[in-house]
Scaffold this motif. Sequence first.
Motif, short mmCIF file in Angstrom:
data_model
loop_
_atom_site.label_atom_id
_atom_site.label_comp_id
_atom_site.label_asym_id
_atom_site.label_seq_id
_atom_site.Cartn_x
_atom_site.Cartn_y
_atom_site.Cartn_z
N LEU A 384 0.82 -1.21 0.00
CA LEU A 384 0.00 0.00 0.00
C LEU A 384 0.85 1.26 0.00
CD1 LEU A 384 -3.02 -0.05 0.01
CD2 LEU A 384 -2.99 0.23 2.48
N LYS A 385 2.01 1.19 0.67
CA LYS A 385 2.86 2.37 0.78
C LYS A 385 3.70 2.59 -0.46
CE LYS A 385 3.43 2.83 5.77
NZ LYS A 385 4.35 2.60 6.90
N SER A 386 3.75 1.57 -1.35
CA SER A 386 4.59 1.73 -2.54
C SER A 386 3.96 2.77 -3.47
CB SER A 386 4.75 0.40 -3.25
OG SER A 386 3.97 0.36 -4.40
N GLU B 15 6.82 -0.24 17.07
CA GLU B 15 8.21 0.15 16.88
C GLU B 15 8.72 -0.44 15.58
OE1 GLU B 15 10.25 -1.25 20.34
OE2 GLU B 15 8.97 -0.06 21.68
N TYR B 16 9.53 0.32 14.89
CA TYR B 16 10.20 -0.20 13.70
C TYR B 16 11.66 -0.33 14.03
CZ TYR B 16 6.06 0.95 10.96
OH TYR B 16 4.80 1.01 10.47
N ARG B 17 12.23 -1.43 13.66
CA ARG B 17 13.65 -1.63 13.85
C ARG B 17 14.36 -1.25 12.56
NH1 ARG B 17 15.57 -4.53 18.13
NH2 ARG B 17 17.64 -3.62 18.28
N SER B 45 3.82 15.61 10.57
CA SER B 45 4.24 14.48 9.75
C SER B 45 5.16 13.57 10.55
CB SER B 45 4.97 15.02 8.52
OG SER B 45 5.31 13.97 7.69
N GLY B 46 4.93 12.29 10.44
CA GLY B 46 5.78 11.32 11.14
C GLY B 46 5.36 11.08 12.57
N SER B 47 4.22 11.64 12.96
CA SER B 47 3.80 11.49 14.36
C SER B 47 3.11 10.15 14.61
CB SER B 47 2.89 12.64 14.75
OG SER B 47 1.77 12.69 13.89
N GLY B 48 2.81 9.39 13.56
CA GLY B 48 2.23 8.06 13.76
C GLY B 48 0.76 7.95 13.44
N LYS B 49 0.19 8.97 12.80
CA LYS B 49 -1.25 8.97 12.48
C LYS B 49 -1.63 7.79 11.59
CE LYS B 49 -0.95 12.98 10.41
NZ LYS B 49 0.49 13.23 10.50
N ASP B 171 -7.40 8.07 5.26
CA ASP B 171 -6.07 8.65 5.51
C ASP B 171 -5.87 9.83 4.58
OD1 ASP B 171 -3.54 9.16 6.33
OD2 ASP B 171 -2.80 7.10 6.04
N GLU B 172 -5.98 11.02 5.12
CA GLU B 172 -5.87 12.26 4.36
C GLU B 172 -6.68 12.20 3.07
OE1 GLU B 172 -1.96 13.98 4.23
OE2 GLU B 172 -1.27 12.65 5.81
N PRO B 173 -7.98 11.97 3.17
CA PRO B 173 -8.78 11.76 1.95
C PRO B 173 -8.86 13.01 1.08
CG PRO B 173 -10.21 12.01 3.86
CD PRO B 173 -8.81 11.94 4.38
N1 LIG Z 1 8.02 0.60 7.33
C1 LIG Z 1 8.60 1.46 8.18
N2 LIG Z 1 9.88 1.28 8.57
C2 LIG Z 1 10.47 2.15 9.41
N3 LIG Z 1 9.86 3.20 9.93
C3 LIG Z 1 8.61 3.46 9.57
C4 LIG Z 1 7.90 2.60 8.68
N4 LIG Z 1 6.66 3.08 8.50
C5 LIG Z 1 6.60 4.20 9.25
N5 LIG Z 1 7.75 4.43 9.89
C6 LIG Z 1 8.03 5.51 10.80
O1 LIG Z 1 7.00 5.59 11.76
C7 LIG Z 1 6.71 6.93 12.05
C8 LIG Z 1 5.23 7.21 11.89
O2 LIG Z 1 4.87 7.08 10.52
P1 LIG Z 1 3.42 7.43 9.99
O3 LIG Z 1 3.37 7.06 8.57
O4 LIG Z 1 2.43 6.81 10.89
O5 LIG Z 1 3.38 8.99 10.13
P2 LIG Z 1 2.21 10.01 9.78
O6 LIG Z 1 1.81 10.68 11.02
O7 LIG Z 1 1.15 9.31 9.03
O8 LIG Z 1 2.96 11.04 8.85
P3 LIG Z 1 2.41 11.79 7.54
O9 LIG Z 1 1.56 12.91 8.07
O10 LIG Z 1 3.65 12.31 6.92
O11 LIG Z 1 1.69 10.81 6.75
C9 LIG Z 1 7.59 7.78 11.16
O12 LIG Z 1 8.69 8.24 11.88
C10 LIG Z 1 8.04 6.84 10.09
O13 LIG Z 1 9.33 7.17 9.65
#
Ligand SMILES: Nc1ncnc2c1ncn2[C@@H]1O[C@H](COP(=O)(O)OP(=O)(O)OP(=O)(O)O)[C@@H](O)[C@H]1O
Lengths: 387, 226
Positions: A384-386, B15-17, B45-49, B171-173
């Motif tokens: 989905l993310k691709s 958590e992502y490794r 952005s990147g907050s985890g939404k 997601d951000e429709p």
């Molecule tokens: N597959 C992954 N591998 C490593 N880190 C990831 C992966 N997917 C997401 N992350 C990390 O997890 C965190 C949250 O990502 P997320 O996509 O939930 O953010 P978001 O709030 O939706 O941001 P945006 O508003 O930019 O869409 C980010 O720091 C991102 O880099």
Amino acid sequence: MALPLRYSFRNVLIRWRSTFATVLGIALVVFVFVLLQSLAAGIEKSSGNTGDSRNIMIVRKGSTAESASLISRENLREIQYFEEIARNERNEPVISADVLVLANLPRVNNNGEANVLLRGISARGAELRPQVKLIAGRWFTPGKREIVVSSRMAKRFANFGLGQSFKAGTASLTVVGWLDGGGSAFDSECWMDADECRSLFERDLYSSFLVRPVDEAAGAKLLERIEADRRFKLKAEKEEAYYQKQTMTAAPIKWLGGFLAIMMSVGAVFAAMNTMYASIGARTREIGTLRVLGFRRRSVVAALLIEGALLALIGGVVGCAIASLWNGYTTATMGFETFSEIVFEFTVTPRLMGEGLIFAVIVGLMGSFLPSVRASRLPVIDALKSV
Amino acid sequence: MSPSNIVTIRELSKEYRQGEIDVVALNNISLDIAQGEFLTLMGPSGSGKSTLLHIIAGIDRPTKGICRVQDIDVTKLNESGLADWRNQNVGFVFQTFNLIPVLTAFENVELPLLLTRLSAKRRREQVKTALELVGLADRSKHLPRQLSGGQEQRVAIARALVTDPKLIVADEPTGNLDSSSAQEALSILQLLSKQIGKTVIMVTHDPKAAAFGSRSIHLEKGELTN
Ligand SMILES: Nc1ncnc2c1ncn2[C@@H]1O[C@H](COP(=O)(O)OP(=O)(O)OP(=O)(O)O)[C@@H](O)[C@H]1O
Ligand SMILES: [Mg+2]
């Protein structure tokens, strides 16, 4: 439940520009496969379907072919009065004592020379072989230096036109008619009067007898009687059985066809794989979406495999269509028994085309297997993310 | 857990490794979402939404914690169980629409129904109803490329609601839409929650979009603020 077929189908069509080369490649493989097999089928047919189920063929014991057999006139005199042999309305026994002679004749357009099988037949010779039809001119007159040539040979040999003459050995023969053997071995023969043939080519002996028994039972008795009579040293068998054994083996051509097709299909599989990788790679998010909606991995794999199969099937249909243009095209080879020219037709049967299509589908499935499985392996979230 | 809560999240972490470092996308989140709510999820952005939304929708799995939707702990379902569950319980709306390009609007909306036992006639009726609801009944034979972005997104909303799911996640429709198309899409989502009682969870950056919701929560570095 599976994804709808139209999903696979439209994906093939919409990408036709990028799949065109692959389709053509598969078409080529199928074309080569079907054409070579149809050649083999034609060769087998040219001798295999000869013979009338009612007839019995008599040759010298130990000779594998008519052309290598010699039978004396005494034998004819005796055998023709056997009561097992049918009689026609004029009470004549239905038997033809044939003489086979090879003549080296020039091809059309100064294209070298080749052996042609001349068959001298007795008066009953033609009625014993109803599959042979006179299609132009007339039958030869017994006692005259006249000959009826195969219409298919007429296109290949010089002076085989009606009314023309050609030299065979020391004699000059006039073509008075054209025969059509209906795809049988007789398509590769020229017929004349047996006694004329014997005197022209200084043959004291006949080559074979072809007889029509009164009925099935009489036929069986005749086979036994000739086999049992030590004086004759002859072998009798059903005409059909004789020609079945004469069927030229087309195994080398079949083998070559299969080999070439398999070698080429390796390339085609990789082409299909490449196409499918590209097509599926560009659709990663679409596949992710399908799985989000609830479609299983196996549904996705199935839809993509079908897509590959359809792609190949289109190629297969194109290949078969081109190959079928050759259907009925006449060509020739050398017979190994007589070293004479054997004409035959490319025979593209529905069965061969079916095999070609199945072959194509297998190529398509093999080519799309890895790309499909790889696409379905990807976790939904990654797909989905691709972008 | 209150009976009117459709989503219950407890101590959820993701958590992502990445090589040596652990990226914490969600940190110990607890959250209840009530039936019929139009919840908007905001944050930088990147907050985890997206991560949170994906876990609720059964697309992603948490590292630890509980995420219950109705009585089902989504994190405990296996993959095919999850696929069926998503099909029956969740409708998705993506920022990029994600319609299938080779299928018409009608066929796109019908897609999730092909996994149900509904008859072709029932499917047709439901697709028609869904397309009417988003105001695109007259576009059912169009391919996605023959539609405007706003229309595409409305088809996507029709596809999300055609199975009559309890939960609609987006997601951000409106991320790819002009403001008037965004307004239309948001009004439909609002209508779904207000009038039909669907629970809608929407991630957005846009405060104006968030204003359509009934409640807004903020994420910051994987944690809920406010
Ligand atoms: N597959 C992954 N591998 C490593 N880190 C990831 C992966 N997917 C997401 N992350 C990390 O997890 C965190 C949250 O990502 P997320 O996509 O939930 O953010 P978001 O709030 O939706 O941001 P945006 O508003 O930019 O869409 C980010 O720091 C991102 O880099
Ligand atoms: Mg996001």
